[in-house]
Structure formats: structure tokens, C-alpha cells
Design a protein around this motif. Structure first.
Motif, mmCIF file in Angstrom:
data_model
loop_
_atom_site.group_PDB
_atom_site.id
_atom_site.type_symbol
_atom_site.label_atom_id
_atom_site.label_comp_id
_atom_site.label_asym_id
_atom_site.label_seq_id
_atom_site.Cartn_x
_atom_site.Cartn_y
_atom_site.Cartn_z
ATOM 1 N N VAL A 50 4.256 10.491 -8.883
ATOM 2 C CA VAL A 50 3.003 11.220 -9.086
ATOM 3 C C VAL A 50 1.981 10.818 -8.027
ATOM 4 O O VAL A 50 1.302 11.659 -7.426
ATOM 5 C CB VAL A 50 2.445 10.953 -10.502
ATOM 6 C CG1 VAL A 50 1.051 11.562 -10.649
ATOM 7 C CG2 VAL A 50 3.374 11.529 -11.553
ATOM 8 N N ILE A 51 1.859 9.501 -7.765
ATOM 9 C CA ILE A 51 0.914 9.019 -6.765
ATOM 10 C C ILE A 51 1.287 9.545 -5.382
ATOM 11 O O ILE A 51 0.440 10.055 -4.640
ATOM 12 C CB ILE A 51 0.891 7.476 -6.741
ATOM 13 C CG1 ILE A 51 0.480 6.926 -8.105
ATOM 14 C CG2 ILE A 51 -0.066 6.977 -5.662
ATOM 15 C CD1 ILE A 51 0.566 5.414 -8.203
ATOM 16 N N GLN A 52 2.585 9.411 -5.025
ATOM 17 C CA GLN A 52 3.035 9.826 -3.700
ATOM 18 C C GLN A 52 2.841 11.326 -3.489
ATOM 19 O O GLN A 52 2.315 11.771 -2.458
ATOM 20 C CB GLN A 52 4.497 9.460 -3.499
ATOM 21 C CG GLN A 52 4.987 9.600 -2.062
ATOM 22 C CD GLN A 52 4.372 8.573 -1.144
ATOM 23 O OE1 GLN A 52 4.453 7.380 -1.403
ATOM 24 N NE2 GLN A 52 3.739 9.030 -0.065
ATOM 25 N N GLY A 53 3.261 12.111 -4.464
ATOM 26 C CA GLY A 53 3.157 13.564 -4.338
ATOM 27 C C GLY A 53 1.722 14.037 -4.286
ATOM 28 O O GLY A 53 1.374 14.930 -3.499
ATOM 29 N N PRO A 104 0.836 -1.200 0.000
ATOM 30 C CA PRO A 104 0.000 0.000 0.000
ATOM 31 C C PRO A 104 0.872 1.252 0.000
ATOM 32 O O PRO A 104 2.013 1.230 0.464
ATOM 33 C CB PRO A 104 -0.782 -0.116 1.305
ATOM 34 C CG PRO A 104 0.106 -0.921 2.198
ATOM 35 C CD PRO A 104 0.790 -1.905 1.295
ATOM 36 N N PHE A 105 0.330 2.323 -0.526
ATOM 37 C CA PHE A 105 1.026 3.604 -0.459
ATOM 38 C C PHE A 105 0.802 4.207 0.920
ATOM 39 O O PHE A 105 -0.306 4.150 1.458
ATOM 40 C CB PHE A 105 0.509 4.554 -1.536
ATOM 41 C CG PHE A 105 1.205 4.409 -2.857
ATOM 42 C CD1 PHE A 105 2.299 5.195 -3.170
ATOM 43 C CD2 PHE A 105 0.776 3.466 -3.779
ATOM 44 C CE1 PHE A 105 2.940 5.062 -4.379
ATOM 45 C CE2 PHE A 105 1.408 3.314 -4.987
ATOM 46 C CZ PHE A 105 2.497 4.114 -5.300
ATOM 47 N N CYS A 106 1.852 4.780 1.476
ATOM 48 C CA CYS A 106 1.755 5.445 2.768
ATOM 49 C C CYS A 106 1.880 6.947 2.557
ATOM 50 O O CYS A 106 2.914 7.437 2.091
ATOM 51 C CB CYS A 106 2.851 4.957 3.717
ATOM 52 S SG CYS A 106 2.884 5.850 5.297
ATOM 53 N N PHE A 107 0.826 7.678 2.882
ATOM 54 C CA PHE A 107 0.832 9.134 2.809
ATOM 55 C C PHE A 107 0.891 9.672 4.230
ATOM 56 O O PHE A 107 0.169 9.196 5.114
ATOM 57 C CB PHE A 107 -0.417 9.635 2.083
ATOM 58 C CG PHE A 107 -0.606 9.016 0.736
ATOM 59 C CD1 PHE A 107 0.218 9.355 -0.321
ATOM 60 C CD2 PHE A 107 -1.601 8.068 0.522
ATOM 61 C CE1 PHE A 107 0.070 8.779 -1.568
ATOM 62 C CE2 PHE A 107 -1.768 7.485 -0.722
ATOM 63 C CZ PHE A 107 -0.930 7.844 -1.771
ATOM 64 N N SER A 108 1.746 10.642 4.459
ATOM 65 C CA SER A 108 1.947 11.119 5.823
ATOM 66 C C SER A 108 2.021 12.635 5.872
ATOM 67 O O SER A 108 2.337 13.297 4.875
ATOM 68 C CB SER A 108 3.233 10.529 6.411
ATOM 69 O OG SER A 108 4.359 10.915 5.648
#
Length: 215
Positions: free
Chosen positions: A176-179, A37-41
Motif C-alpha cells: 500500500v505504501i509503495q503503490g 527508507p522507502f524508495c519511490f521512483s
């Protein structure tokens, strides 16, 4: 609460077909479970001034069963036991993926003027493709305005959101997804915090017939 949509990358927009009518559950079920999974913080700090002494402010905060439910609106709030709440943040979308995050929060009793808020499980609820890790604390600090005692509430939040996206999202560049996700999370936290601060100040001072301190 309105849907928040970040501007799509034009190249990826033309290369990936998205069906907005697909149910959220179906999108989650197509996620590649073997992919991480992507982790956004986001780490957030702020402060709020209250026109009363620490003891008075602490007594108000201790009675969170009243002010938290009132001030969290228009977010949906349901009580979870004595100190917990089931909170629906709102409805948001990015890259055609829609999520309506819910989080269980527990407001722990104060310890020497320090309050901690942490994530708790919501009974009989399984988050559809995401997980939230919420850790925050509020510290009450004495202030003086002329001959009048006041209180500053320092607020710190460490928030992490883990999301299993549908397969088509993983075709996008990782950066792109992370940003995009980090930027959206920052916008959500800043907006919710600003609204909550405004409502708490007005609720506290209105109930006591006090003026809101400037600054």
C-alpha cells in the motif's frame, strides 16, 4: 501549490490514529531509524516542439538564468551559483504525512546538443526525512516543417525519492505504501512537466515573436 492527497485505505484509516497538528520535524524525529527508507521512483519521457532551428533553441536554453526562473513559477526558485537552483516543488500529503520537498538542481552546459540536469546539495539545508535523486537530459533534434527548420526537445527523467516515514506509516502494508508513493510521485512529475513545457514554449516563442508549432 495545493496539497495533493491520495485516497486513504479505509481499513488502515480506522486502525491508525494520526494527529494532523504534529509538526513535520516531530514526525520525522519519531521515524524508526533502523528501518530502511522507502524508495519511490518514476521514469518519464516527453518531447517539446520549438519553431526555430537548433542553434537558436540552444542559445535560449543556455541562458537558463532567465527562462528557468520565469517558467518554474509558481514553484519557488533561488539561484545556487552559476548553474544551480534551489527549487521548492510544492506541498503534498499522503496517509496524513505532509512533506514540502526541496531539491537542488544543476543545469550543466550542453554537450553537442545534449543537456544534463542533476541533483546537487543545497547549502545549509538538511532535508527532513527524505532524499531526492534527480537525473535528466534534454536532446535537441532537427525537424523540418515544410521549408521551415524547427527543433524537437526530447526529455528523459529518472527520478528517485527516498523517504524515512514516521513509525505509524510502517504499520501499513508495504504494498500500500509503495503503490501510493509511486502513484503520487507520477502525478507530481506529470503535472510539473506539463506546466513547465507549456510555459517554456510560450516564453521562447513569445520572446522571438514566433508561433508555437502544432503537435
Amino acid at each position: 501549490m495545493p496539497v495533493t492527497t491520495l485516497e486513504k485505505n479505509t481499513e488502515t484509516q480506522n486502525s491508525i490514529a494520526m494527529n494532523p497538528e504534529v509538526e513535520r520535524q516531530d514526525l520525522v524525529s519519531t521515524a524508526a531509524k533502523h528501518l530502511e527508507p522507502f524508495c519511490f521512483s518514476y521514469r518519464f519521457t516527453d518531447a517539446m516542439l520549438m519553431g526555430a532551428d537548433v542553434k537558436t533553441v540552444g542559445k535560449y536554453l543556455d541562458a537558463h538564468q532567465g527562462w528557468f526562473t520565469r517558467c518554474a513559477q509558481p514553484m519557488q526558485v533561488n539561484a545556487l551559483g552559476k548553474n544551480g537552483y534551489d527549487l521548492t516543488i510544492g506541498r503534498f500529503s499522503s496517509f496524513g504525512y505532509v512533506v514540502e520537498p526541496k531539491v537542488g538542481l544543476e543545469l550543466l552546459p550542453q554537450e553537442s546538443g545534449v543537456y544534463h540536469i542533476k541533483t546537487v546539495e543545497i547549502p545549509n539545508y538538511t532535508a527532513p526525512g527524505y532524499d531526492v535523486n534527480f537525473n535528466a537530459q534534454m536532446r535537441l533534434v532537427d525537424t523540418v516543417d515544410g521549408d521551415r527548420l524547427g527543433t524537437k526537445i526530447d526529455w528523459d527523467l529518472d527520478l528517485r525519492v527516498f523517504i524515512h516515514f514516521p513509525k505509524f506509516i510502517y504499520k501499513l502494508p508495504t504494498g500500500v505504501i509503495q503503490g501510493t508513493g509511486d502513484k503520487l510521485l507520477k502525478q507530481i512529475v506529470n503535472r510539473v512537466s506539463k506546466q513547465l513545457t507549456h510555459k517554456v514554449q510560450h516564453d521562447f516563442h513569445g520572446n522571438l515573436g514566433l508561433k508555437i508549432p502544432k503537435g
